[in-house]
Structure formats: C-alpha cells, structure tokens
Write a protein that holds these residues in place. Sequence first.
Motif, PDB file in Angstrom:
ATOM      1  N   CYS A 155       0.869  -1.183   0.000  1.00  0.00           N
ATOM      2  CA  CYS A 155       0.000   0.000   0.000  1.00  0.00           C
ATOM      3  C   CYS A 155       0.903   1.229   0.000  1.00  0.00           C
ATOM      4  O   CYS A 155       1.876   1.300  -0.753  1.00  0.00           O
TER       5      CYS A 155
ATOM      6  N   CYS B 127      -4.270  -2.787   6.700  1.00  0.00           N
ATOM      7  CA  CYS B 127      -4.255  -3.487   5.418  1.00  0.00           C
ATOM      8  C   CYS B 127      -2.997  -4.326   5.249  1.00  0.00           C
ATOM      9  O   CYS B 127      -3.005  -5.334   4.524  1.00  0.00           O
ATOM     10  N   GLN B 128      -1.896  -3.944   5.909  1.00  0.00           N
ATOM     11  CA  GLN B 128      -0.650  -4.694   5.810  1.00  0.00           C
ATOM     12  C   GLN B 128      -0.475  -5.665   6.981  1.00  0.00           C
ATOM     13  O   GLN B 128      -0.036  -6.792   6.808  1.00  0.00           O
TER      14      GLN B 128
ATOM     15  N   LYS C  44      -2.525  -9.119   6.923  1.00  0.00           N
ATOM     16  CA  LYS C  44      -2.253 -10.111   5.887  1.00  0.00           C
ATOM     17  C   LYS C  44      -1.611 -11.372   6.453  1.00  0.00           C
ATOM     18  O   LYS C  44      -1.928 -12.485   6.031  1.00  0.00           O
TER      19      LYS C  44
ATOM     20  N   HIS D 274      -4.069   5.969   2.309  1.00  0.00           N
ATOM     21  CA  HIS D 274      -3.970   4.640   1.727  1.00  0.00           C
ATOM     22  C   HIS D 274      -4.427   4.651   0.269  1.00  0.00           C
ATOM     23  O   HIS D 274      -5.042   5.615  -0.202  1.00  0.00           O
TER      24      HIS D 274
ATOM     25  N   CYS E 119      -7.894   0.259  -0.506  1.00  0.00           N
ATOM     26  CA  CYS E 119      -7.936   0.172   0.958  1.00  0.00           C
ATOM     27  C   CYS E 119      -8.955   1.140   1.536  1.00  0.00           C
ATOM     28  O   CYS E 119      -9.574   0.855   2.569  1.00  0.00           O
TER      29      CYS E 119
ATOM     30  N   SER F  80     -12.212  -0.885   1.225  1.00  0.00           N
ATOM     31  CA  SER F  80     -12.239  -2.205   1.855  1.00  0.00           C
ATOM     32  C   SER F  80     -12.063  -2.132   3.363  1.00  0.00           C
ATOM     33  O   SER F  80     -12.561  -3.001   4.088  1.00  0.00           O
ATOM     34  N   PHE F  81     -11.353  -1.114   3.874  1.00  0.00           N
ATOM     35  CA  PHE F  81     -11.090  -1.006   5.307  1.00  0.00           C
ATOM     36  C   PHE F  81     -11.741   0.240   5.897  1.00  0.00           C
ATOM     37  O   PHE F  81     -11.254   0.793   6.877  1.00  0.00           O
TER      38      PHE F  81
END
Length: 886
Positions: A284, A359-360, A363, A402, A406, A409-410
């Motif tokens: 990202c 987001c990172q 994972k 971001h 992202c 989605s977040f």
Amino acid sequence: MTGVELFRCVECHASCIMCKDCTVSAHVSAPLHWIERWTGTHWHCKRLDLCELGLRIQLLHPAGEICERGYQDVDERFTVIHSNGIHRVHVAFCGCGHYNGLHLDRATQLLYSRWWPATAKLPRTAATFAVLDNFHRMNTIGSVSHYKYYKSLEIATDAMGTEVLPDKSHAWNVMMRAWSCVMIFKRRGAVHLEDSLDKVPDGSLAIPCPACPHFGKNTSDAMAPLFFCIDACFRLSNRINKLTDETDPSILAGTAYGVREADYQRYIDWRTVTDDPKDNKSTCSNFGTMTLVNQKGGKALRSTGITGFFCLRHGFWLANGHARLTKGEKYCTTDYLIVSVLRHFIHMTTLIIAYDIACQWFKNLLRWLSMTPEWADIHASALCFKDLAWTPVIPKFYLATHKESCQSSFNLNYTPGAGESDGEASERVWAGLNPSAASLKEMGPGHHWDHMEDRCLWWNCAKHIGMGHHLRTKMRQALVRAEEHCAIFTDFCEAVRDADAAVFVDWECTIDDWEESGVGQNLYNAVRSTFSLRHKDVRSGTALQQAQGVEQSNDLLRHIERHRKDLQTVAPDLFAAAGGGEDTIEDAIITPSLGGDRELEGNAGDEIRVAKLTDFSLHFPSDLPANVQGTIRAIVTELESDLRLSSMHSVLSDICHQLRLRSCLNKFKVRNVKGQRPNTRAQGMQTAIDANVQAAADRYVRHREAYFSLMGPGDWEKTYCVLDKKVDLVGLNEKTVERLEENSILEAKRFTGRTSGRESKHVVSWIWYRDASDEGALTDDLRLEWFRAHARARRWREEIVLLLEETDRVLRFCDWEASRWNDRASSRSKADEALRDGLRVYAWKQAAMYNMQKVMFEKDFLGVRGEAHNFLNRFTPEGVAKDRDD
C-alpha cells in the motif's frame, strides 16, 4: 504582655495572637501548621515549625494524651512532607500497646496516623496522605513532575532561600511511587485476595470499560462485537541510565495494563530471528513515519516508544494492552499484544479492530498466530483466536493516506455493525499522556513501567466516572444525525424507485448479499467506465479525443479516408465541391514530433500539398442537407451515428467527473483555504474547472444535434436529453452529499421535493440517470452514491443501537461490580480480626459507590433512551422510514 513572646498561626481560620504555651496547646491536633513570631516591629519573615515551640506529636494516642511509657521513643529529627511545605517535627512513638493492644512498629504507627513512611525500617521521613493524594491528582491531571512539585514545596517552606533545607527529593520519589502502586492494589481489590500480591492474576488490576461487552459480567451475548484500536506513540520513549531491571524492578508488571516484560521480550527475540523481511514489505502506501522510526537505531534509548491497545468506542486502555518498543514499530509487537488482550475476552466471537496500517498487518496475522511456539505464554490463547470473526479497519483520519482499494475495503463507514465509530480513540489517549513524555524519558525501567500503569489507571477511572455524560452526549448527537441521514436516504430511495423500480430492487438485493457475505467486488469502489469509442469500432483521434494517443488518431484518419472514398462514389458532385481528389488522408498520417507537437509526415516537396489539406472542411453526413443524406450509403451514416453516440456518452462522463471535482474543491476551499492569496489560487482552479464543464457541455450539445440530424426523434432521447446548462450542470455531491455533510436537513428536503406532504419530488439531474446500454437505466455514479447513502443511514442507525446496548451494559456492569465487592467483604478468612474488619468496611464502601454510580447513570440515560427507542420504531434497519417503506 510586655516581655511575653507573641505568635500567630498562618494556617488557622481565626489567626489569633497567642503566647507560646497557648499556641502549642491550640495545635495539638494540627501539628503541621506554620507559626510566625512577633519581633516587636513586624512578624518575622522566617516561619517556625511547632516543634521549635516544644510540641511533640504522640502517635496512636488521642490528641494531648501521652503514652504510658512517656516520651521514651522520640525522634527529634523527623521530617514530614505536607501540602504546605517540608516540616521538622518531634515524633513520639507509642510503646504501650494502647491501640487495640497491638505493639506496632514505627512504619505501621505512621500509617495509622495517615503519614506514609519513606522506608519500612526505622523511617526518618514521611509524607502525609494529603500531600501524596494532592500530588497524584496534579501529576495525572496536570502532568506536574515529581521534581517540580517538590520544588514548589521547598518554596512554600522557604520562599527567600535563607535556610538550608534537608534534601528529601529521593525519599519523595520513593514514597510517591509506593503510594500510587499500593493505591492500585487497594482500589482494584488485590488486597482482598487470599494469595500474596506477587500472585495477582495478569490484567486483574485494570479498570475495564463498562460499556464494552464482558461475557458473564454485563452481557450474555457472545456475538456482541468487540471494538479495539491499536497505535504506537514514539514520544513516550525511555532513555538508558544507570538503573537496570535488577536495580529498579517494576512493582505492577503484568498485573494491570502492561505485559509481562520477560515473556514479551522472549517472543520478540524469537520473531526477530524468524521474520522474513519480504513479509513486511508494504503493498500500500510507504507509511513514511513507520519507516523512518524503524530505520533509526534507537541510540541511547531503552525503548523508542509504546504500542497500546484501546477500546475503540470509549478510549479505555485494555488490560495487558501496552508494551515497550525496542526499535521502531514492528508487527510482532502488535501480534503479541492482540492475543494478550483477547485473553480477557475469551468467550467473545466478533472483533472489529482499527489500525492505521491494518491493510498490511492483517495479511500475515493469522499465519503467525498459528505458528506461536508452545513455550510462549500466549500459545494457548493464540490458537483459540484463529477462528475469531476478524474485521480489520483503518481509522478515518488515516484512511486518505492509503490506496483507493484500501479506502473502501477497510472503511469504517462501510463496515456493517461499526456504527459511527471513527477509530481515533488512541489519538485522544496519546494527547492526554504526551505531556508526561519528558518525565517518562528520564525514569528508570521499573519506575517508567509503574508510572505508565498509574497513568493508564487514572485515565480509565476518569473515563468510567464520565461514562454517563459521555454516552448521553453521543446519543443526543447521534439522534440528530441519524434522523437527518435516514430522512435523506428515504427520499433518495423514493426518487430511485420512481425512476426504475426493478433497478431499485436489484440494488437492495445486491447490497444485502454483499454485506452478508463480504465476497466479490467492493460495492463502494468507484466503477471505472470502460465504455468508449472502441466499443463502437470507432477510433478516437479528432480534436475531441486527443488524449487517446497518436495511434488512435491515425486510425480515425484512415476511417475518414475510407469515408471520403465512399463519398466520391455515392456523391461525386459533393466530393468535388469539397476539394476531393487533390490529396489523400493516407499522406497525412500524424506522427509525434520531438517537440511534442504534431506534424504531417510526407515525401519531400509535400509542404504545399499538406497545407491545402488543412484548408478545406471535412463534412460528416450530419452536416449535409436532409435530401443529400439520403443518397449516402447506410454504412457511412451508421459510422457517424456510432461516433456521435459514443462521444455523447464520453462527454457526459467528463461532465460528471468535472462536477464531482468541483464539489470536492468547493468543500476543500471552505474548510481549509484561508487568506487572500490562497483564496485567489483556489478561485483560479474553480474557474478552470467551470470552463471545462462549459466546454464539455458545448461538445455534448454539438454531438447531440448531429445525432438528432441523423436519427431523428426516438427512445434514445430518454437517455440523452436536451442539456439545460443552467439547471443540469449541478454535481450530485453538491445537492445530496453536501447537504448531508452540512447537516442541512431543510435543504435536503427541498432538494428531494418534500415540501408539504408528498405533492412533488424533484429528481436528480438526468445526467446521473443514464447508462451505456442506452436503456435509460440509472448510472453507476448514482448507484455508487445510493450505496454510500445507504451505508451512512445504516451506520447512524447502528450507532443508536450500539449506544442503547452500551447504556444497558454500563448499568449491568455497575451491578456486577457492586456484587463483586459485596462478595469480597467476606474474603481473607485467615487474616486477623482487625484486618478483616478493615477489608470488610472498604468492600462495602466500594459496593455502595458503584450503586450510587448506577443511580447517577440511570438519571443520565433516562431521557435519551426513550428517544432512541422511538427512533428505532420509526425507521427500518436499512435506515428507511417505516411509514414510507414499501
């Protein structure tokens, strides 16, 4: 009274002038008052301690009474630190066992007198409970350091600096640290445990958030979502000094808000060896702050900062939820902490967790949980939480940094069940703790840890006390905003349903299925239009499509050449009048020049011929009279009609883009641009965008007129209507979203046409009601806005539901705490009777306190809870008014 020394007290309310003996007698119960002596001309500038007048303080006996053994154990060099200064006193310790027949040591006698000894053996210094309590408030609320407060006491003792005062600063620090730790043990019920204090369970001294779900305490619903947020603060670093963990151990390690340092450090060392740097590579944004801190070596620092876990909705520190960072911000620290925190929520099954790099981080989280080694103290818990329903999100403030994927989605705004949480609770916590950063940096490792625990406890205590006002205020704000958003969404739904009922039903099913499954393309992502001239086998290359590139321009020129040849066949006279036959388009293929301009490439000596090419006009079938158009081959007319239709669609998309850009720029200018020069620049940008909108509108009008000339009236006019530049060139956001964000419900009603009753309804401009299929359907732009409006209305209604549940849980939590303290009243059965009496009285006092808090909270919630229930009865879970829901 000549020859008699006169004195007065500067502390007493009635500052009477008395002789020496009367002054001593009057202060038997107030031995820490300051006395002034009359010199004959003025009151002496040096204030006196009462011991200088002969007062001795007898411990464990009523005021004025002397121990049966007399003054056999007197310390005439005893120092007492009080809120009005540093005093030298004569202390007489009791040796007769007067107090319940007990022969108590010196330290215990001082504690019975509400003086805190500096040491447990033969203390020579003490601080009153009053000064310790006063400094604790000043330190936690005002971030006053130990040094500054002690210096203020020295000034209160001798403002002119004429005396040499004993240096008790080290003893003061020791007493204050011990006091704060013991108060934590006392107030959180650790002293009521049968086991010793070194066996206090992890996290048991933390004050939990009363509004969050705690299974078996304030809720029986294991599906109730937990809301956590994570963040790191690099200001709370700690410098390396001569103190170590052995010489300065922590008293509270692991029992409240921090982790067990040894277990935590062992796990971090294992991860440092095991981690693959490729796993931490960001896909990202670069996260510059994190990268910069990770690159620093942390030279001369024991820790570079603190990572903390908090209640996302109420800003409470979570039990076993903070740890020191040895170098930068690492995922391994967050992985350890999440399991350490979740151990206290073992029965809960749903978690919404906010992290600015979620987001990172998420994972690889589940993979690392499954790899937790068996020797780790979090091993069993890590395996339990692999099947937890995780929902990672990004706090709203950091969302814009971001990537676009992202951001949807977040996004908390698009997360079902999240309500209107912003995810920024951690920033509020750091704001309250940052003023202590300078003091924390110089402390030893143990003091640093214990002070952090103390600050966390105070923060949670203040939050708990203000929970009634906090939830009531949030509920009132939420009711206003939810009413606005749900009313706007209701009108939005009616407008869309009237435009196309089948599409409206399809949208409802689509959003319900996606929110339930979470599978497939994110519905809140802007759809990139793929409809272009290519779909009609027409290559762009005219002036209207220069951005398509040189090759596409050449393709169009070849199409035009074929059109000219057809024109020569079907209308030779018109072709000759247009100057045909002198040049060919094939000789004028465009190639890029090094200077960025376009040149016409041909053979040597073609300059005159190329110049003639640019002189004549190229006529399309729509430019010809109606009687001549009939003589042109159908394939040529169809070719231009496809070109015009594609161009209309592209131009309308450009108009919508420019309108959205104008709306965003207007809002940015209002909120952020101040001053003449920035406003002038912003105005110039607005003018350029307005010019783009008008130019695009002119192009649409030209293409539509040409298409109408070719095709005549038809159903296509329902999709591509006549453009009214004064009415239709208004952005969707400017009329819907902007009204929403500005809390202008009156304007929103006017926009949706809700005047009196339901007499009329103004529909959104037709440019937002079109589709590439030419079937008159609603556009992807409006579909996206409907999804977002649906999310806003639903999140605000969820906020009302969440706040109602939280008010219920707060009241039940008070009941649970009161019941727990009542049960503690019968604890420590093996202790002596005096201690059991003290524990029992304190437990009942705490239970009564929670009962009083419950009554106060019930008064706070009384009105807003009724309004909330009324709101929920009027609107469906989708945020649509029930009286208008079909």
